[in-house]
Scaffold this motif. Structure first.
Motif, PDB file in Angstrom:
ATOM      1  N   LEU A   1      -5.279  -3.687   7.468  1.00  0.00           N
ATOM      2  CA  LEU A   1      -4.491  -3.098   6.389  1.00  0.00           C
ATOM      3  C   LEU A   1      -3.070  -2.821   6.858  1.00  0.00           C
ATOM      4  CD1 LEU A   1      -4.482  -1.890   3.496  1.00  0.00           C
ATOM      5  CD2 LEU A   1      -5.091   0.311   4.546  1.00  0.00           C
TER       6      LEU A   1
ATOM      7  N   ASP B   1      -3.565   4.975  -0.827  1.00  0.00           N
ATOM      8  CA  ASP B   1      -4.380   4.173   0.090  1.00  0.00           C
ATOM      9  C   ASP B   1      -4.595   4.921   1.404  1.00  0.00           C
ATOM     10  OD1 ASP B   1      -4.496   1.401  -1.349  1.00  0.00           O
ATOM     11  OD2 ASP B   1      -2.404   2.016  -1.430  1.00  0.00           O
TER      12      ASP B   1
ATOM     13  N   SER C   1      -0.323  -5.706   5.327  1.00  0.00           N
ATOM     14  CA  SER C   1       0.211  -5.204   4.060  1.00  0.00           C
ATOM     15  C   SER C   1       1.704  -4.931   4.172  1.00  0.00           C
ATOM     16  CB  SER C   1      -0.519  -3.925   3.658  1.00  0.00           C
ATOM     17  OG  SER C   1      -0.280  -2.909   4.619  1.00  0.00           O
TER      18      SER C   1
ATOM     19  N   VAL D   1       0.845  -1.192   0.000  1.00  0.00           N
ATOM     20  CA  VAL D   1       0.000   0.000   0.000  1.00  0.00           C
ATOM     21  C   VAL D   1       0.879   1.241   0.000  1.00  0.00           C
ATOM     22  CG1 VAL D   1      -1.874  -1.180   1.198  1.00  0.00           C
ATOM     23  CG2 VAL D   1      -0.176   0.079   2.520  1.00  0.00           C
TER      24      VAL D   1
ATOM     25  N   HIS E   1       4.619  -1.991   3.224  1.00  0.00           N
ATOM     26  CA  HIS E   1       4.616  -0.545   3.029  1.00  0.00           C
ATOM     27  C   HIS E   1       5.952   0.028   3.471  1.00  0.00           C
ATOM     28  CE1 HIS E   1       3.614  -1.302   7.191  1.00  0.00           C
ATOM     29  NE2 HIS E   1       2.376  -1.647   6.877  1.00  0.00           N
TER      30      HIS E   1
END
Length: 413
Positions: A157, A120, A161, A116, A163
């Motif tokens: 998230l 996002d 995820s 992300v 990142h």
């Protein structure tokens, strides 16, 4: 008392360890290295953090390993032993005791989700602000399920995820902001345990994002709930800690908000003079020229501070000061904010009763009750009961007698 102080020290030590990103096992191993001994285990660290024992001889080594000021550790230990009467810290100890470390936001060892980025985060921020705006016009019961679905999704998230470090910090900030509004919504719906859980998650996220004003907003929100649910002393301690956590460099609007919550906490604790002083500090803070306010402080204004002034005056039985303020605010308040209008009218009704104007009080009370029965808000329902209870002293007045005849059954709800 000693047991409570030892537990407080243990919570403080756990916070220091957590902030240093060390497990209990890692801390024990590092303490063995720096002290040149093999006698310490994870169980010993666990015992310290549960408040079972104070690690007196280990304090210098703990300070070295965790990068904590040795003087603060020594003072905390002295307080835990009963050698100091006053709590030696503000925010650090209080937040450590009330907000223990958790693992709800620990990223998975091997993230399983997609990567992300900034877009996002921007979309999440827009949804978070949407919930803030929705809370302005809808009651907690209407928003409870969707906001917690969004909070759980935001936490997943972050945890699942991949990142960059910058995106991770931005995600944590949004989780913290969303947790604050989720806690506020849950509290309005009367789900206080659920609200507290959200606030604690938010504080953890804001701490990891290194955002002191957001930490203070979450802590202050929890303090407000504690003050209103029979935990006045804990609420006051946490409201003060929130001010300390934010620091003097926090944006002016946020400091005004935090001082307002301190004022309310003092009021609920029956401490009139400190409450009035905090109100003055809130107005002084808001008067400072400062355009750094975060988006979540959009609603803080002179009018909102005047509402808190009036609420404090009402609670302290100073109706001559409360009534004009509330009447003025209500004459200018946006009618679409139905819950806030009901709440402010409830304070006006009580202030009018204190001013020996039962007929006017009964008129306002009828508006409060009629509106609150159609709202899924525990706050408005609770205030309606407070108003009815206050007016029982005027049961001989026809307007009040009719009101109690129509709605007195709510007092047993």
């Amino acid at each position: 008392m000693k047991d409570a102080r030892r537990r407080q020290f243990g919570a403080y030590l756990a916070r220091l360890r957590h902030d240093a990103h060390k497990s209990q096992r890692q801390l024990a191993a590092m303490l063995c290295i720096v002290s040149d001994t093999q006698s310490l285990t994870r169980n010993d660290v666990s015992r310290w953090e549960r408040g079972g024992r104070i690690p007196d001889s280990w304090l210098p080594f703990i300070a070295e390993v965790l990068g904590a000021p040795a003087v603060e550790l020594e003072r905390a230990a002295a307080y835990a032993r009963g050698e100091l009467e006053a709590t030696p810290f503000g925010a650090a100890v209080v937040l450590a005791e009330l907000i223990p470390p958790g693992d709800a936001l620990t990223p998975l060892p091997t993230p399983i989700g997609r990567r992300v980025g900034g877009d996002d985060v921007a979309r999440l921020a827009a949804r978070v602000h949407g919930f803030r705006l929705a809370d302005d016009v809808l009651a907690g019961g209407d928003l409870l399920a969707p906001v917690f679905r969004e909070l759980n999704a935001a936490m997943r998230l972050y945890r699942e995820s991949t990142h960059t470090e910058a995106v991770a910090g931005a995600l944590l900030t949004q989780v913290g902001e969303l947790a604050q509004i989720a806690g506020w919504i849950a509290s309005d719906a009367g789900q206080h345990a659920q609200a507290e859980r959200a606030y604690r998650i938010g504080i953890e996220a804001a701490r990891q994002a290194d955002d002191p004003p957001l930490v203070a907003n979450l802590a202050g929100s929890l303090a407000y709930q504690l003050s209103n649910t029979g935990h006045e002393r804990a609420g006051l301690d946490l409201a003060r800690a929130a001010v300390d956590e934010a620091g003097r460099d926090a944006p002016a609007k946020t400091r005004a908000l935090f001082f307002d919550r301190v004022a309310w906490a003092h009021t609920r604790a029956g401490e009139a003079q400190p409450a009035m002083q905090a109100l003055g500090q809130a107005h002084d803070a808001l008067a400072e020229a400062d355009d750094r306010a975060p988006q979540w402080a959009y609603w803080v204004s002179r009018e909102e501070l005047e509402v808190m002034d009036a609420r404090v005056f009402t609670e302290l039985h100073r109706p001559l000061r409360a009534v004009p303020l509330l009447a003025d605010v209500l004459s200018r308040y946006d009618a679409t904010h139905a819950r806030e209008v009901v709440l402010y009218r409830s304070w006006l009704a009580v202030a009018l009763a204190d001013a020996n104007e039962p007929e006017q009080a009964a008129e306002e009370a009828r508006r409060v009750v009629s509106a609150s029965v159609n709202m899924s808000s525990d706050r408005t329902a609770s205030r309606a009961r407070v108003v009815l209870h206050r007016l029982r002293d005027f049961a001989g007045v026809p307007e009040v007698r009719n009101l109690l005849h129509d709605h007195g059954h709510l007092l047993s709800a």
